[in-house]
Design a protein around this motif. Structure first.
Motif, PDB file in Angstrom:
ATOM      1  N   ARG A  79       5.071   1.889   1.828  1.00 49.03           N
ATOM      2  CA  ARG A  79       4.406   0.587   1.745  1.00 49.03           C
ATOM      3  C   ARG A  79       3.085   0.727   0.981  1.00 49.03           C
ATOM      4  NH1 ARG A  79       7.019  -4.372   2.610  1.00 49.03           N
ATOM      5  NH2 ARG A  79       8.818  -3.879   3.891  1.00 49.03           N
ATOM      6  N   GLU A  80       2.371   1.812   1.221  1.00 44.52           N
ATOM      7  CA  GLU A  80       1.129   2.046   0.487  1.00 44.52           C
ATOM      8  C   GLU A  80       1.414   2.241  -1.001  1.00 44.52           C
ATOM      9  OE1 GLU A  80      -2.661   5.171   0.286  1.00 44.52           O
ATOM     10  OE2 GLU A  80      -1.123   5.389   1.839  1.00 44.52           O
ATOM     11  N   LYS A  81       2.406   3.050  -1.318  1.00 48.33           N
ATOM     12  CA  LYS A  81       2.763   3.293  -2.717  1.00 48.33           C
ATOM     13  C   LYS A  81       3.156   1.991  -3.410  1.00 48.33           C
ATOM     14  CE  LYS A  81       6.200   5.647  -5.637  1.00 48.33           C
ATOM     15  NZ  LYS A  81       7.349   6.601  -5.662  1.00 48.33           N
ATOM     16  N   SER A  82       4.005   1.207  -2.757  1.00 46.83           N
ATOM     17  CA  SER A  82       4.460  -0.047  -3.351  1.00 46.83           C
ATOM     18  C   SER A  82       3.311  -1.023  -3.505  1.00 46.83           C
ATOM     19  CB  SER A  82       5.567  -0.655  -2.490  1.00 46.83           C
ATOM     20  OG  SER A  82       6.056  -1.847  -3.054  1.00 46.83           O
ATOM     21  N   ALA A  83       2.467  -1.153  -2.474  1.00 48.09           N
ATOM     22  CA  ALA A  83       1.351  -2.095  -2.527  1.00 48.09           C
ATOM     23  C   ALA A  83       0.408  -1.754  -3.676  1.00 48.09           C
ATOM     24  CB  ALA A  83       0.598  -2.093  -1.202  1.00 48.09           C
ATOM     25  N   LYS A  84       0.048  -0.492  -3.802  1.00 46.12           N
ATOM     26  CA  LYS A  84      -0.878  -0.103  -4.863  1.00 46.12           C
ATOM     27  C   LYS A  84      -0.241  -0.321  -6.240  1.00 46.12           C
ATOM     28  CE  LYS A  84      -3.597   3.196  -2.166  1.00 46.12           C
ATOM     29  NZ  LYS A  84      -3.973   4.616  -1.960  1.00 46.12           N
ATOM     30  N   GLY A  85       1.047  -0.051  -6.355  1.00 43.87           N
ATOM     31  CA  GLY A  85       1.728  -0.260  -7.622  1.00 43.87           C
ATOM     32  C   GLY A  85       1.792  -1.720  -8.001  1.00 43.87           C
ATOM     33  N   VAL A  86       2.152  -2.582  -7.053  1.00 41.39           N
ATOM     34  CA  VAL A  86       2.264  -4.016  -7.329  1.00 41.39           C
ATOM     35  C   VAL A  86       0.892  -4.607  -7.645  1.00 41.39           C
ATOM     36  CG1 VAL A  86       2.867  -6.255  -6.327  1.00 41.39           C
ATOM     37  CG2 VAL A  86       4.383  -4.296  -5.985  1.00 41.39           C
ATOM     38  N   VAL A  87      -0.124  -4.223  -6.880  1.00 39.71           N
ATOM     39  CA  VAL A  87      -1.472  -4.733  -7.133  1.00 39.71           C
ATOM     40  C   VAL A  87      -1.929  -4.370  -8.542  1.00 39.71           C
ATOM     41  CG1 VAL A  87      -3.900  -4.492  -6.490  1.00 39.71           C
ATOM     42  CG2 VAL A  87      -2.166  -4.794  -4.712  1.00 39.71           C
ATOM     43  N   SER A  88      -1.641  -3.151  -8.984  1.00 41.60           N
ATOM     44  CA  SER A  88      -2.098  -2.695 -10.299  1.00 41.60           C
ATOM     45  C   SER A  88      -1.429  -3.446 -11.445  1.00 41.60           C
ATOM     46  CB  SER A  88      -1.839  -1.195 -10.451  1.00 41.60           C
ATOM     47  OG  SER A  88      -0.454  -0.918 -10.581  1.00 41.60           O
ATOM     48  N   GLN A  89      -0.288  -4.074 -11.184  1.00 33.23           N
ATOM     49  CA  GLN A  89       0.441  -4.755 -12.244  1.00 33.23           C
ATOM     50  C   GLN A  89      -0.168  -6.102 -12.612  1.00 33.23           C
ATOM     51  OE1 GLN A  89       4.371  -4.456 -10.408  1.00 33.23           O
ATOM     52  NE2 GLN A  89       4.999  -2.941 -11.937  1.00 33.23           N
ATOM     53  N   GLY A  90      -0.964  -6.689 -11.718  1.00 35.73           N
ATOM     54  CA  GLY A  90      -1.701  -7.885 -12.092  1.00 35.73           C
ATOM     55  C   GLY A  90      -1.011  -9.203 -11.825  1.00 35.73           C
ATOM     56  N   PHE A  91      -0.362  -9.336 -10.685  1.00 37.40           N
ATOM     57  CA  PHE A  91       0.285 -10.593 -10.315  1.00 37.40           C
ATOM     58  C   PHE A  91      -0.738 -11.615  -9.813  1.00 37.40           C
ATOM     59  CE2 PHE A  91       3.759  -7.535  -9.998  1.00 37.40           C
ATOM     60  CZ  PHE A  91       4.818  -8.223 -10.554  1.00 37.40           C
ATOM     61  N   GLY A  92      -0.283 -12.873  -9.717  1.00 35.74           N
ATOM     62  CA  GLY A  92      -1.123 -13.941  -9.205  1.00 35.74           C
ATOM     63  C   GLY A  92      -1.105 -14.071  -7.695  1.00 35.74           C
ATOM     64  N   GLY A  93      -0.260 -13.328  -7.025  1.00 38.77           N
ATOM     65  CA  GLY A  93      -0.160 -13.326  -5.572  1.00 38.77           C
ATOM     66  C   GLY A  93       0.724 -12.173  -5.150  1.00 38.77           C
ATOM     67  N   LEU A  94       0.693 -11.847  -3.849  1.00 40.35           N
ATOM     68  CA  LEU A  94       1.380 -10.657  -3.351  1.00 40.35           C
ATOM     69  C   LEU A  94       2.247 -11.022  -2.155  1.00 40.35           C
ATOM     70  CD1 LEU A  94      -1.762  -8.373  -3.477  1.00 40.35           C
ATOM     71  CD2 LEU A  94       0.108  -8.411  -5.148  1.00 40.35           C
ATOM     72  N   ALA A  95       3.500 -10.586  -2.179  1.00 42.53           N
ATOM     73  CA  ALA A  95       4.439 -10.885  -1.101  1.00 42.53           C
ATOM     74  C   ALA A  95       4.913  -9.594  -0.445  1.00 42.53           C
ATOM     75  CB  ALA A  95       5.634 -11.664  -1.635  1.00 42.53           C
ATOM     76  N   LEU A  96       5.140  -9.654   0.848  1.00 39.93           N
ATOM     77  CA  LEU A  96       5.739  -8.548   1.587  1.00 39.93           C
ATOM     78  C   LEU A  96       7.213  -8.852   1.741  1.00 39.93           C
ATOM     79  CD1 LEU A  96       2.658  -8.391   2.307  1.00 39.93           C
ATOM     80  CD2 LEU A  96       3.372  -7.297   4.443  1.00 39.93           C
ATOM     81  N   GLY A  97       8.057  -8.086   1.056  1.00 37.26           N
ATOM     82  CA  GLY A  97       9.497  -8.234   1.179  1.00 37.26           C
ATOM     83  C   GLY A  97      10.063  -7.250   2.177  1.00 37.26           C
ATOM     84  N   GLY A  98      11.373  -7.323   2.389  1.00 37.93           N
ATOM     85  CA  GLY A  98      12.038  -6.377   3.277  1.00 37.93           C
ATOM     86  C   GLY A  98      11.756  -6.601   4.743  1.00 37.93           C
ATOM     87  N   LEU A  99      11.298  -7.805   5.121  1.00 34.83           N
ATOM     88  CA  LEU A  99      11.070  -8.143   6.522  1.00 34.83           C
ATOM     89  C   LEU A  99      12.033  -9.251   6.936  1.00 34.83           C
ATOM     90  CD1 LEU A  99       7.172  -8.032   6.640  1.00 34.83           C
ATOM     91  CD2 LEU A  99       8.775  -6.328   7.520  1.00 34.83           C
ATOM     92  N   ALA A 100      12.126  -9.476   8.246  1.00 32.10           N
ATOM     93  CA  ALA A 100      13.078 -10.443   8.800  1.00 32.10           C
ATOM     94  C   ALA A 100      14.502 -10.080   8.409  1.00 32.10           C
ATOM     95  CB  ALA A 100      12.732 -11.866   8.358  1.00 32.10           C
ATOM     96  N   VAL A 101      14.792  -8.783   8.395  1.00 33.67           N
ATOM     97  CA  VAL A 101      16.134  -8.298   8.048  1.00 33.67           C
ATOM     98  C   VAL A 101      16.745  -7.492   9.194  1.00 33.67           C
ATOM     99  CG1 VAL A 101      15.761  -8.326   5.564  1.00 33.67           C
ATOM    100  CG2 VAL A 101      15.121  -6.288   6.865  1.00 33.67           C
ATOM    101  N   GLY A 102      16.218  -7.698  10.423  1.00 35.66           N
ATOM    102  CA  GLY A 102      16.766  -7.006  11.574  1.00 35.66           C
ATOM    103  C   GLY A 102      15.833  -6.019  12.227  1.00 35.66           C
ATOM    104  N   GLU A 103      14.588  -5.948  11.749  1.00 32.62           N
ATOM    105  CA  GLU A 103      13.668  -4.931  12.281  1.00 32.62           C
ATOM    106  C   GLU A 103      13.022  -5.336  13.599  1.00 32.62           C
ATOM    107  OE1 GLU A 103      11.035  -7.765  10.113  1.00 32.62           O
ATOM    108  OE2 GLU A 103      13.007  -6.874   9.740  1.00 32.62           O
ATOM    109  N   GLY A 104      13.057  -6.624  13.913  1.00 29.66           N
ATOM    110  CA  GLY A 104      12.442  -7.100  15.146  1.00 29.66           C
ATOM    111  C   GLY A 104      10.963  -7.385  14.991  1.00 29.66           C
ATOM    112  N   HIS A 105      10.423  -8.123  15.961  1.00 31.10           N
ATOM    113  CA  HIS A 105       9.044  -8.605  15.892  1.00 31.10           C
ATOM    114  C   HIS A 105       8.030  -7.467  15.837  1.00 31.10           C
ATOM    115  CE1 HIS A 105       5.575 -11.214  16.819  1.00 31.10           C
ATOM    116  NE2 HIS A 105       5.208 -10.264  17.659  1.00 31.10           N
TER     117      HIS A 105
END
Length: 380
Positions: free
Chosen positions: A198-224
């Motif tokens: 998650r740290e690797k992905s977050a830092k990579g996505v932030v460095s790319q310069g998007f207008g907003g940031l989303a957390l994917g891969g949730l609500a797929v069965g992992e529980g609250h």
């Protein structure tokens, strides 16, 4: 690419409230986006959605590209005109539905080929094609990069391979998006439930310069609890000046706990899906109107929600409608649930601004303790 101004007006702990300013109107945050899967929020008029308090809705790339076709939507004036919604609109990339619905998927470094779950026809989705559909054909105000979703659970190796592919597709999405004055693009952070990924992905996505940031891969069965843990391991790597969006979440308790961890935006089909199956969400917890104990209950669903469906019809009437199989039952209950979710977000925003969010959080934790998602729950 436009980066919409995001102004934070108040904080309490990690929770924050503010406004995301778009050319089509302001989005008050934290914001819950009703899902308009096929160009419609199921069972509701768009006027009802707006009157309930929604500033933005979500459109679905996968479903609209298959039916009626993205090119047709463009010829008919774009998704805003087609669906009669004049406010901001966010579209997903299609990646989650390809993972969850499509048949015979074949992934490669450049995209994915899949068969439609509707008629078995073959389609191709690449980062560039996803952007073309969302930004050019549908006309979304906020588009999402194409990403790859992984099963839960998955191995560390599988999660890292997937997030590396998503990082590459994120850059390709940005390249395809190009310079746009009135539209923006959000990146998606993956990495399953592994803190280092998650740290690797977050830092990579932030460095790319998007207008907003989303957390994917949730609500797929992992529980609250695992959802909360994943947010906790991700948010510290995100900048404060961009909106944060958790995709596909969720139940009211999920929203409250995510806001407490610094999340600004949400989407979920739960309000209308619950409405079609007889479940009302209220400040005191969920109510199953099909239960026999409501057969002669003259009380409204929830007088504290400012909506005719919440205040003007008795629980006995709802019970009757669902037992009789009347269309009006799902329509009214979907209206109530949509209004309740917007009332919840309004109260969360007010509580943060007034410094009483933690008190609200504690009260709702007690009221909704039994509604926490368990591992393997179906994504709402």
């Amino acid at each position: 690419m436009a980066v919409f101004p995001f102004e934070i007006s108040a904080t309490e702990g990690k929770a924050r409230t503010g406004v995301l300013k778009t050319p089509r109107g302001d989005i008050r945050t934290p914001a819950f986006m009703p899902v308009g899967t096929a160009g419609t929020v199921k069972a509701l008029y768009m006027d009802q959605v707006k009157d309930a308090g929604a500033d933005i809705i979500l459109g679905n790339t996968y479903h609209l590209m298959l039916r009626p076709g993205a090119e047709r939507v463009q010829r008919l004036g774009g998704l805003h005109a087609f669906a009669h919604w004049n406010g901001p609109m966010l579209t997903d990339s299609g990646g989650f539905q390809v993972w969850s619905l499509a048949q015979l998927r074949k992934m490669d470094p450049d995209g994915v080929t899949f068969q439609s779950h509707i008629d078995g026809s073959t389609h191709r989705l690449t980062p560039a094609r996803s952007i073309e559909i969302q930004a050019d054909l549908l006309g979304a105000d906020i588009s999402m990069q194409l990403d790859e979703c992984t099963d839960y659970p998955c191995t560390h190796e599988e999660a890292e391979r997937s997030l590396d592919l998503s990082l590459d597709w994120g850059q390709r999405s940005l390249d395809a998006f190009g310079d746009r004055d009135a539209q923006t693009l959000f990146g998606i952070i993956q990495g399953s439930n592994y803190a280092d990924l998650r740290e690797k992905s977050a830092k990579g996505v932030v460095s790319q310069g998007f207008g907003g940031l989303a957390l994917g891969g949730l609500a797929v069965g992992e529980g609250h609890d695992q959802m909360c843990a994943t947010i906790d391991m991700t948010v510290p790597h995100l900048p404060d000046h961009l909106p944060r969006y958790v995709m596909g979440v969720g139940k009211p308790i999920d929203l409250v706990e995510s806001v407490a961890r610094g999340i600004d935006m949400f989407d979920c089909v739960l309000p209308t899906r619950s409405g079609r199956h007889g479940q009302a969400w209220t400040w005191d917890g969920p109510v199953n109107v099909k239960n026999a104990r409501f057969a002669e209950d003259v009380s409204p669903l929830d007088e504290a929600v400012n909506c005719p469906a919440s205040q003007d019809y008795s629980r006995a009437y709802y019970h009757h409608l669902f037992k009789a199989g009347e269309y009006l039952g799902p329509m009214l209950l979907s209206w109530h649930n949509t209004a309740f979710f917007q009332a919840l977000m309004q109260e969360i925003r007010a509580s943060i601004a007034e410094g009483r969010f933690e008190a609200l959080r504690t009260r709702l934790q007690t009221a909704w303790a039994s509604t926490k998602s368990s591992p393997k729950d179906e994504r709402a």
